[in-house]
Write a protein that holds these residues in place. Sequence first.
Motif, PDB file in Angstrom:
ATOM      1  N   ILE A 123       0.834  -1.208   0.000  1.00 34.56           N
ATOM      2  CA  ILE A 123       0.000   0.000   0.000  1.00 34.56           C
ATOM      3  C   ILE A 123       0.869   1.259   0.000  1.00 34.56           C
ATOM      4  O   ILE A 123       0.591   2.227  -0.721  1.00 34.56           O
ATOM      5  CB  ILE A 123      -0.963  -0.024   1.206  1.00 34.56           C
ATOM      6  CG1 ILE A 123      -2.011  -1.113   0.978  1.00 34.56           C
ATOM      7  CG2 ILE A 123      -1.631   1.327   1.402  1.00 34.56           C
ATOM      8  CD1 ILE A 123      -2.908  -1.375   2.143  1.00 34.56           C
ATOM      9  N   THR A 124       1.949   1.242   0.780  1.00 34.05           N
ATOM     10  CA  THR A 124       2.844   2.397   0.798  1.00 34.05           C
ATOM     11  C   THR A 124       3.442   2.643  -0.581  1.00 34.05           C
ATOM     12  O   THR A 124       3.544   3.794  -1.033  1.00 34.05           O
ATOM     13  CB  THR A 124       3.983   2.172   1.818  1.00 34.05           C
ATOM     14  OG1 THR A 124       3.411   1.759   3.050  1.00 34.05           O
ATOM     15  CG2 THR A 124       4.777   3.442   2.025  1.00 34.05           C
ATOM     16  N   ALA A 125       3.820   1.566  -1.254  1.00 33.67           N
ATOM     17  CA  ALA A 125       4.415   1.725  -2.588  1.00 33.67           C
ATOM     18  C   ALA A 125       3.421   2.386  -3.544  1.00 33.67           C
ATOM     19  O   ALA A 125       3.772   3.300  -4.287  1.00 33.67           O
ATOM     20  CB  ALA A 125       4.848   0.363  -3.127  1.00 33.67           C
ATOM     21  N   VAL A 126       2.169   1.946  -3.504  1.00 29.78           N
ATOM     22  CA  VAL A 126       1.160   2.527  -4.394  1.00 29.78           C
ATOM     23  C   VAL A 126       0.941   3.996  -4.044  1.00 29.78           C
ATOM     24  O   VAL A 126       0.917   4.876  -4.927  1.00 29.78           O
ATOM     25  CB  VAL A 126      -0.166   1.738  -4.296  1.00 29.78           C
ATOM     26  CG1 VAL A 126      -1.237   2.406  -5.152  1.00 29.78           C
ATOM     27  CG2 VAL A 126       0.031   0.302  -4.725  1.00 29.78           C
ATOM     28  N   ALA A 127       0.804   4.271  -2.741  1.00 28.55           N
ATOM     29  CA  ALA A 127       0.541   5.644  -2.313  1.00 28.55           C
ATOM     30  C   ALA A 127       1.704   6.560  -2.687  1.00 28.55           C
ATOM     31  O   ALA A 127       1.510   7.666  -3.188  1.00 28.55           O
ATOM     32  CB  ALA A 127       0.291   5.680  -0.808  1.00 28.55           C
ATOM     33  N   LEU A 128       2.936   6.080  -2.469  1.00 36.30           N
ATOM     34  CA  LEU A 128       4.114   6.916  -2.758  1.00 36.30           C
ATOM     35  C   LEU A 128       4.245   7.223  -4.247  1.00 36.30           C
ATOM     36  O   LEU A 128       4.750   8.281  -4.625  1.00 36.30           O
ATOM     37  CB  LEU A 128       5.382   6.209  -2.271  1.00 36.30           C
ATOM     38  CG  LEU A 128       5.808   6.489  -0.831  1.00 36.30           C
ATOM     39  CD1 LEU A 128       7.141   5.806  -0.547  1.00 36.30           C
ATOM     40  CD2 LEU A 128       5.912   7.982  -0.580  1.00 36.30           C
TER      41      LEU A 128
END
Lengths: 250, 247
Positions: A123-128
């Motif tokens: 999720i962090t990768a997508v958000a970033l």
Amino acid sequence: MARFSAAIAGRAISLLLFLAVWEAAARLIQNRLFPGAGAVLDTLFYEIVEGKLLHDLAATLLRVAIAFAAAMLAGTVIGIAMGLVRSVDVLFDSWIVLFLNLPALVIAVLLYVWLGLTEAAAITAVALSKLPAVVVTLREGTRALDRDLAGMARSFRLDAWRTLRHVILPQLLPYLLVAARSGLALIWKIVLVVELLGRPDGIGYEIQVFFQLFDIKRLIAYSLAFVAVVLTIEWCILLPLERGLLRWRQ
Amino acid sequence: MAAVSTGITLCIEEKQYPAERGHSAVTAIKGLDARIPPNEFCALFGPSGCGKSTLLNIIAGIDHSFSGSVRFDGDRAPRIGYVFQAPRLLPWRTVRQNLEVVLRRGADPAVVQVLLGDVGLAESADFYPSRLSGGMARRAALARAFAINPDLLLLDEPFVSLDVAAADRLRALLLHLVATRPATVLFVTHDAAEAVMLADRILLLSAAPGRVLDEMRIQIPREQRDQPLIGKLVAELARRGRGSSPT
């Protein structure tokens, strides 16, 4: 209204034509790796009822929703701060340029390495990957805020809440909508790559499995289901929302 | 709560716009002192660029970067209604909402409907500003300034770029509103006829940097100021303007 139904009819004809061409081509080629429209739709219904398509779709959508919300929220706050305060802009501008140009794939791989193959990393990768675009859009919106209206708000002694709600947010709204729509378009693509790399479920994971099995029928069926959901959200949520919020322009 | 008109004592030592991007620093106002008593209708008359708008922004508290002081009579901060040169309505709010937004907490919302009726916009209350004509938008801005029941009314050339008939109607409307809702009025204009038609007193400002050159009091009641008299007063104003400027 008549023009509206005509537009719908036009789209329906165009879609049917596409399915017909596809089916005809498949019958002509006669290859297991190029299934026809009918066979794919059969598989699609089977996977919805008997298979785990709905589970995978839900998992993907949940990731999209959380990453989208996080990126919009953080991006808006950072973007407004950069638009308002010169020193914050100077401080973070190069970071934004770096992140804008860093491929989403690199961010995903690094986060999986550092955080393990976890939900949080995905999720962090997508958000970033989406964050810098939101920041840039909102920064631009903040810089374009009308000084005359700000002066009006101050001379009439509007409190901070009223100024935000009636003067500032309506000006930022078009920028928020642009950020939301372009951001969502980006997220739909990135989330599949991130799932494919390091998640045990979701549309992206299944596509990888079907690729390894050369199961093209399922691969296309899952993709179609995904596209249908994306378009539904676009047409049934984003577009009406945009029309309602920008009604004053007409 | 009835409005209590407030007097103002102005003592602006200097207002400078700092140099930026190829423009050198500009002194907009220098040594401007004036006293405007409560309930006076005071016109600020002077050439373009003499710091009239700047002065209103200073009084309104929008502009703080000046040396000097602005003092209001009484203990509490005055309620200031500001009519800008452009109407500055919120385009995303209807006419009615534009008035409601500025209402003070606890104010009676019925005042909005009454004011919209007074300025002839009752029928257009639910329009967005993009649907208003220039004159209607000015009337909405005027109604908004009165919606807060102002002690002090600031008007910055509110009727420029309207046709003569529309401007005349709006002037009459302004006088009607001021007569029924007393307030101290500071009216900026570079139109001499407009100044002598409306004001109790006219402060003549110099070209930049602005200061008060002279003042002209008009004792004759407004309703008795007919065309010949207005012509005479305009000539008088022009003479004084020439007499006190160095050129």
